[in-house]
Design an enzyme around this catalytic site. Structure first.
Site, PDB file in Angstrom:
ATOM      1  N   HIS A  99       0.888  -1.262   0.162  1.00  0.00           N
ATOM      2  CA  HIS A  99      -0.079   0.036   0.017  1.00  0.00           C
ATOM      3  C   HIS A  99       1.095   1.258   0.031  1.00  0.00           C
ATOM      4  O   HIS A  99       1.917   1.234   0.650  1.00  0.00           O
ATOM      5  CB  HIS A  99      -0.719   0.055   1.155  1.00  0.00           C
ATOM      6  CG  HIS A  99      -2.091   0.895   1.058  1.00  0.00           C
ATOM      7  ND1 HIS A  99      -1.758   2.375   1.396  1.00  0.00           N
ATOM      8  CD2 HIS A  99      -3.350   0.881   0.947  1.00  0.00           C
ATOM      9  CE1 HIS A  99      -2.772   2.959   1.424  1.00  0.00           C
ATOM     10  NE2 HIS A  99      -3.817   2.216   0.999  1.00  0.00           N
ATOM     11  N   GLU A 148      -4.314   1.997  -6.991  1.00  0.00           N
ATOM     12  CA  GLU A 148      -4.605   2.947  -6.104  1.00  0.00           C
ATOM     13  C   GLU A 148      -3.781   4.413  -6.335  1.00  0.00           C
ATOM     14  O   GLU A 148      -2.532   4.484  -5.877  1.00  0.00           O
ATOM     15  CB  GLU A 148      -4.565   2.468  -4.737  1.00  0.00           C
ATOM     16  CG  GLU A 148      -5.222   1.561  -4.302  1.00  0.00           C
ATOM     17  CD  GLU A 148      -5.589   1.636  -2.747  1.00  0.00           C
ATOM     18  OE1 GLU A 148      -6.759   1.507  -2.399  1.00  0.00           O
ATOM     19  OE2 GLU A 148      -4.789   1.741  -2.092  1.00  0.00           O
TER      20      GLU A 148
HETATM   21  P1  PGA Z   1      -9.831   5.421   0.727  1.00  0.00           P
HETATM   22  O1  PGA Z   1      -8.753   4.611   0.992  1.00  0.00           O
HETATM   23  O2  PGA Z   1     -11.276   4.710   0.259  1.00  0.00           O
HETATM   24  O3  PGA Z   1     -10.294   6.039   1.877  1.00  0.00           O
HETATM   25  O4  PGA Z   1      -9.539   6.554  -0.310  1.00  0.00           O
HETATM   26  C1  PGA Z   1      -8.489   3.596  -0.139  1.00  0.00           C
HETATM   27  C2  PGA Z   1      -7.257   2.853   0.439  1.00  0.00           C
HETATM   28  O5  PGA Z   1      -6.155   3.472   0.955  1.00  0.00           O
HETATM   29  O6  PGA Z   1      -6.979   1.596   0.145  1.00  0.00           O
END
Ligand code: PGA
Length: 222
Positions: A99, A148
């Site tokens: 992440h 992401e």
């Molecule tokens: P968020 O986070 O939905 O709060 O934008 C997603 C993530 O970091 O996996």
């Protein structure tokens, strides 16, 4: 109908009591209106909540699997503070790896991430690898990737479904992947815009997964 992965990432949020409240609410609302059919639902709480949640899910037959948010790049042994894949496999079927918050706040490198993937796979835990764009390397052994973009995480400003779909397409062309998910400011109102796209196979949800009712609505609308 394609298989969809709906993943909740709680990050470092919720005490035991708050986690239990979420589960009770999920149990109540789920019985009322959610159909999951083709959906694999995965909830990733902090390590501390995993044993309690595993027992609750089993006892009440809740329709989701558990995942962890990280795993050690080492096996069991003298690695203070780490949790090894061999230990996690007693509790989870999935683990989020790489992440952007781990890369940024914990200095996680692509090399460490590849080691984490390797050890997770050896322990039969499926890694959900987060990539920040099509250029992030995807190590061997990964079959689920979550795209992401950093600007979209926690900002309330998601990427466009069109762009996310294009990135998912490139990733699928480049690697042998089972699924590419989108993550970053997903909520119950915008989720279907992503899951309807040809190359997107689900979502990774942070903030909007913290309320059980909102998460169930995301599951329902996906
Ligand atoms: P968020 O986070 O939905 O709060 O934008 C997603 C993530 O970091 O996996």
């Amino acid at each position: 109908m394609k298989k969809l992965y709906i993943v909740a990432n709680w990050k470092a949020q919720k005490t035991s009591q708050e986690a239990r409240d979420w589960l009770e609410k999920f149990l109540t609302y789920n019985n009322q209106h959610t159909t999951i059919n083709n959906k694999e639902i995965i909830v990733c709480p902090p390590y501390t909540q995993l044993p309690m949640m595993r027992d609750f899910v089993k006892r009440n037959g809740l329709p989701f699997k558990l995942g962890a948010q990280d795993v050690s790049p080492f096996g069991m042994g003298a690695y203070t503070g780490a949790v090894a894949a061999e230990q996690l496999k007693e509790l989870v079927r999935y683990v989020i790896v790489g992440h952007s918050e781990r890369r940024r706040h914990f200095g996680e490198t692509d090399v460490a991430i590849a080691d984490k993937v390797k050890l997770a796979v050896v322990s039969s835990i499926a890694p959900i690898l987060c990539v920040q764009g099509a250029e992030t390397p995807v190590p061997e052994g990964v079959s689920i990737v979550a795209y992401e973009p950093v600007f979209a995480i926690g900002s309330g400003i998601p990427d466009t479904p069109d762009n996310a779909d294009m990135v998912a397409k490139i990733l699928k062309e480049r690697y042998a992947l089972l699924a590419v998910l989108y993550g970053g400011s997903v909520n119950s109102l915008n989720v279907s815009g992503f899951t309807q796209k040809e190359h997107i196979d689900g979502v990774l949800v942070g903030g909007a997964s913290l309320e059980a009712e909102e998460f169930l609505t995301i599951m329902h609308n996906a």
